[in-house]
Each structure stands twice: as structure tokens, then as C-alpha cells.
Enzyme design. Structure first.
Site, PDB file in Angstrom:
ATOM      1  N   THR A  14      27.457  61.126  41.709  1.00 18.95           N
ATOM      2  CA  THR A  14      27.748  60.463  40.629  1.00 18.95           C
ATOM      3  C   THR A  14      28.664  58.978  40.723  1.00 18.95           C
ATOM      4  O   THR A  14      29.923  59.685  41.146  1.00 18.95           O
ATOM      5  CB  THR A  14      28.165  61.005  39.231  1.00 18.95           C
ATOM      6  N   ASN A  16      29.809  58.535  37.913  1.00 16.17           N
ATOM      7  CA  ASN A  16      29.706  58.111  35.507  1.00 16.17           C
ATOM      8  C   ASN A  16      31.520  59.668  36.154  1.00 16.17           C
ATOM      9  O   ASN A  16      31.766  60.319  36.398  1.00 16.17           O
ATOM     10  CB  ASN A  16      29.188  58.955  35.855  1.00 16.17           C
ATOM     11  N   ALA A  17      32.569  58.834  35.461  1.00 16.43           N
ATOM     12  CA  ALA A  17      33.633  59.441  35.016  1.00 16.43           C
ATOM     13  C   ALA A  17      33.270  60.610  34.166  1.00 16.43           C
ATOM     14  O   ALA A  17      34.089  61.831  34.253  1.00 16.43           O
ATOM     15  CB  ALA A  17      34.885  58.148  34.212  1.00 16.43           C
ATOM     16  N   ASP A  75      19.694  66.034  38.196  1.00 17.26           N
ATOM     17  CA  ASP A  75      18.811  64.993  37.449  1.00 17.26           C
ATOM     18  C   ASP A  75      17.841  65.499  36.620  1.00 17.26           C
ATOM     19  O   ASP A  75      17.777  66.507  36.543  1.00 17.26           O
ATOM     20  CB  ASP A  75      17.768  64.701  38.708  1.00 17.26           C
ATOM     21  N   SER A  76      17.996  64.847  35.635  1.00 21.78           N
ATOM     22  CA  SER A  76      17.340  65.747  34.246  1.00 21.78           C
ATOM     23  C   SER A  76      16.962  64.694  33.344  1.00 21.78           C
ATOM     24  O   SER A  76      16.399  63.350  33.897  1.00 21.78           O
ATOM     25  CB  SER A  76      18.931  65.982  33.243  1.00 21.78           C
ATOM     26  N   GLY A 167      20.967  60.072  23.682  1.00 20.12           N
ATOM     27  CA  GLY A 167      19.499  60.384  23.901  1.00 20.12           C
ATOM     28  C   GLY A 167      18.764  60.790  23.515  1.00 20.12           C
ATOM     29  O   GLY A 167      18.458  60.246  22.267  1.00 20.12           O
ATOM     30  N   TYR A 168      17.657  61.754  23.880  1.00 17.39           N
ATOM     31  CA  TYR A 168      16.556  62.523  23.065  1.00 17.39           C
ATOM     32  C   TYR A 168      17.421  63.296  21.530  1.00 17.39           C
ATOM     33  O   TYR A 168      16.087  63.733  21.152  1.00 17.39           O
ATOM     34  CB  TYR A 168      15.472  62.686  23.308  1.00 17.39           C
ATOM     35  N   HIS A 194      19.720  72.663  28.931  1.00 21.00           N
ATOM     36  CA  HIS A 194      18.980  72.852  30.457  1.00 21.00           C
ATOM     37  C   HIS A 194      19.731  72.779  31.174  1.00 21.00           C
ATOM     38  O   HIS A 194      19.646  74.022  31.882  1.00 21.00           O
ATOM     39  CB  HIS A 194      18.637  71.884  30.352  1.00 21.00           C
TER      40      HIS A 194
END
Length: 209
Positions: A14, A16-17, A75-76, A167-168, A194
Site C-alpha cells: 500500500t 496509504n499511511a 482488496d475489498s 464508503g458504502y 469483513h
């Protein structure tokens, strides 16, 4: 016999920190020293897979081969049964603004609205069951890899509710609850997410916990 991590460094695929911090905290009790692909200057490979597993493996193997170290990638996304599993691997893409839509970046309300609009177009009796999926891929420099898949089942609601998620999350009601992920306290959501399910499987397999 499952191949084991052992001690030493683990590359988290990644840039992303925040994601590095989250994963480092989860694996710290097991003596794993996590470093990010970004800190090593590794490029991000194109995510050309058609499934979460394929994309996670692409990222993990690229990081492992480039660094010479064991690498972990995830991955999600959200899948909706009535939409044949969409948005799936395109979960984030559905939130991407186009150049003519204003400032670049992700618009999650737009993405949630797209899902809702598609469900409504199918009719009022359309099932609203869905699931969040998280796939973790652990790869070695020689190309071998292991995959751990976590899942949180639920249903979609409308309009969005809650402010604590992302997100969702504001439209996802997990099974057994009457509130959305975005209405749950962060620690409560993490316990049933998840991602938590996937990491529990990795930890059980790799560290026997």
C-alpha cells in the site's frame, strides 16, 4: 503444510499511511515488522483482475518480487446479489468523479445513489441482500502465495444513515443488527467487519491463534 511467515519484515502493499498503521497494529502482537510498499518506492501495479482475489494477488506478488520480502496485500469491496455481484472490484471506481463532474476525487454519496437507483429500477420487490468482502493475499518472492477471505453479510437501506463510517457504510446494515456500519462505534464495527474476519483467518493459519 501451510507456509509460515516467520519473523522479520513484511511489506504491506500500500501507499496509504492509514492502512499501514491499521495493519501494523493488527500484526504487531505476532512480532511482525510492517513496512509499506510506498516507503520502499515500489510502484503500484495495475489492478487488472476481475475478482478481489486476483487483484489482491497481483498487488502482493508485485510487492514481494520487487522487494525480495514477503508481502501482504488486500482488496475489498461491496457486492450486491441483485446486481450480479456489482460493484465488486469496481466498488471504488463507482465513486470516482469524472472531469466534467467537478473536483476530482471520490463521491461516495454518488456511488451509494448509483446502487440504490439500479435496485429501484429492478422494482420494489428486488432483494437487497449484499456483502462486504475482504481478501488478504500473502506472497513470497518466489511466487508462492496464500489467500484469506473475509465476509460481512447484510442488506442495503436507503437513505444513508450514520456518520462514523466511510464508503458504502451508511447504507449497509449487517446481519443481526438494525443499524448501519456508519452508525456503529468504530470498535464495534471492526469486530464484525469483513476485514476482521479475513485477518482472523490469517492469524489462525499463520500464528495458530
Amino acid at each position: 503444510m501451510t507456509r509460515k511467515l516467520g519473523g522479520g519484515k513484511l511489506v504491506i502493499a500500500t501507499h496509504n499511511a492509514g492502512k499501514l498503521k491499521e495493519i501494523s497494529a493488527l500484526l504487531a502482537p505476532y512480532g511482525t515488522d510492517c513496512i509499506s510498499a510506498g516507503s520502499l518506492g515500489l510502484p503500484e501495479p495495475p489492478e487488472t483482475g476481475k475478482t478481489f482475489v486476483e487483484n489482491a494477488v497481483i498487488k502482493a506478488r508485485a510487492a514481494a518480487e520487487a522487494s525480495g520480502l514477503v508481502a501482504l496485500a488486500d482488496d475489498s469491496g461491496l457486492s450486491v446479489s441483485a446486481l450480479d455481484g456489482r460493484p465488486g472490484v469496481y466498488t471504488a471506481d463507482w465513486a470516482e468523479r469524472q472531469w466534467f463532474e467537478g473536483d476530482p476525487g471520490r463521491d461516495w454519496y454518488m456511488a451509494m445513489g448509483k446502487v440504490e437507483g439500479m435496485l429501484q429500477a429492478l422494482g420494489p420487490d428486488t432483494p437487497r441482500d449484499c456483502w462486504f468482502c475482504c481478501v488478504l493475499a500473502l506472497a513470497w518472492p518466489d511466487g508462492e502465495y496464500l489467500v484469506y477471505e473475509g465476509r460481512a453479510n447484510g442488506t442495503l437501506t436507503w437513505p444513508p444513515r450514520g456518520t462514523m463510517g466511510f464508503g458504502y457504510d451508511p447504507v449497509f446494515v449487517p446481519v443481526g443488527r438494525d443499524v448501519t456500519f456508519a452508525e456503529l462505534e468504530p470498535d464495534e464495527k471492526k469486530a464484525i467487519s469483513h476485514r476482521a474476519d479475513a485477518f482472523a483467518k490469517l492469524v489462525a493459519d499463520q500464528f495458530g491463534v
